[in-house]
Design an enzyme around this catalytic site. Structure first.
Site, PDB file in Angstrom:
ATOM      1  N   HIS A  43       0.854  -1.190   0.000  1.00  0.00           N
ATOM      2  CA  HIS A  43       0.000   0.000   0.000  1.00  0.00           C
ATOM      3  C   HIS A  43       0.889   1.239   0.000  1.00  0.00           C
ATOM      4  O   HIS A  43       2.071   1.171   0.370  1.00  0.00           O
ATOM      5  CB  HIS A  43      -0.913   0.006   1.232  1.00  0.00           C
ATOM      6  CG  HIS A  43      -2.051  -0.957   1.126  1.00  0.00           C
ATOM      7  ND1 HIS A  43      -2.571  -1.613   2.210  1.00  0.00           N
ATOM      8  CD2 HIS A  43      -2.765  -1.375   0.050  1.00  0.00           C
ATOM      9  CE1 HIS A  43      -3.571  -2.376   1.814  1.00  0.00           C
ATOM     10  NE2 HIS A  43      -3.702  -2.258   0.517  1.00  0.00           N
ATOM     11  N   ASP A  89     -10.663  -5.890  -3.599  1.00  0.00           N
ATOM     12  CA  ASP A  89      -9.595  -6.542  -4.355  1.00  0.00           C
ATOM     13  C   ASP A  89      -8.523  -7.099  -3.417  1.00  0.00           C
ATOM     14  O   ASP A  89      -8.010  -8.196  -3.618  1.00  0.00           O
ATOM     15  CB  ASP A  89      -8.936  -5.560  -5.327  1.00  0.00           C
ATOM     16  CG  ASP A  89      -9.914  -4.974  -6.320  1.00  0.00           C
ATOM     17  OD1 ASP A  89     -10.872  -5.677  -6.695  1.00  0.00           O
ATOM     18  OD2 ASP A  89      -9.728  -3.808  -6.717  1.00  0.00           O
ATOM     19  N   ASP A 112      -3.847  -6.503  -8.412  1.00  0.00           N
ATOM     20  CA  ASP A 112      -4.180  -7.493  -7.378  1.00  0.00           C
ATOM     21  C   ASP A 112      -4.787  -8.736  -8.014  1.00  0.00           C
ATOM     22  O   ASP A 112      -4.467  -9.863  -7.645  1.00  0.00           O
ATOM     23  CB  ASP A 112      -5.156  -6.902  -6.353  1.00  0.00           C
ATOM     24  CG  ASP A 112      -4.550  -5.765  -5.546  1.00  0.00           C
ATOM     25  OD1 ASP A 112      -3.320  -5.746  -5.342  1.00  0.00           O
ATOM     26  OD2 ASP A 112      -5.319  -4.881  -5.107  1.00  0.00           O
ATOM     27  N   GLY A 123      -2.410  -1.936  -8.309  1.00  0.00           N
ATOM     28  CA  GLY A 123      -3.378  -2.754  -7.576  1.00  0.00           C
ATOM     29  C   GLY A 123      -4.827  -2.418  -7.871  1.00  0.00           C
ATOM     30  O   GLY A 123      -5.597  -3.294  -8.277  1.00  0.00           O
TER      31      GLY A 123
END
Length: 147
Positions: A16, A99, A69, A64
């Site tokens: 992240h 996700d 992802d 992502g």
């Protein structure tokens, strides 16, 4: 667990936004060990790792939230991935939380070693299971899917 075309096992690296610096630092400190793997990573994370560690075999996928992802989830479902290192930021709400949960669910369903923080990633990187040397504890049904 490995792609027949490559003798190296494959790891996925995901982070992240608030944890990308930690992932890059992890990759720098462990570049020698990570060189034993083919690496896939979500977009920005992969680009930053490639820039910091050009000697590593890193394939950046999509970002992502834009499908990266799911791309990693597909690698898990295909039996191509040996481990997932996903440095999660537990304090920031994620618009693509579904996700993230789907990716973690696949890692659990297919019994893929998964590190959600730096401490666990360090332990997994030293693990024989991660390099495909130890026997998996998967259920027979899942093992059949990998063949």
């Amino acid at each position: 667990m490995q792609d027949a075309d490559s003798p190296k096992p494959m790891l996925a690296l995901v982070a992240h936004d608030a944890r990308k610096d930690a992932m890059v630092d992890f990759a720098r400190r462990n570049a020698t060990k990570l060189a034993d793997y083919r690496l896939v990573a979500t977009g920005t994370t992969g680009g930053r790792i490639k820039e910091a560690c050009p000697q590593l075999d890193v394939t950046p996928l999509k970002s992502g939230p834009l499908g990266g992802d799911q791309q990693i989830g597909a690698l898990i479902a295909e039996g191509a991935l040996n481990g997932l290192f996903f440095f999660v930021d537990p304090l920031t709400p994620m618009p693509h939380d579904v996700d993230v949960k789907a990716l973690m669910r696949l890692a659990l369903v297919y019994d893929i070693p998964m590190a959600l923080n730096q401490a666990t990633a360090e332990i997994l990187l030293r693990s024989a299971r991660l390099s495909g040397l130890a026997t998996s504890s998967q259920t027979p049904e899942i093992s059949k899917l990998r063949q």
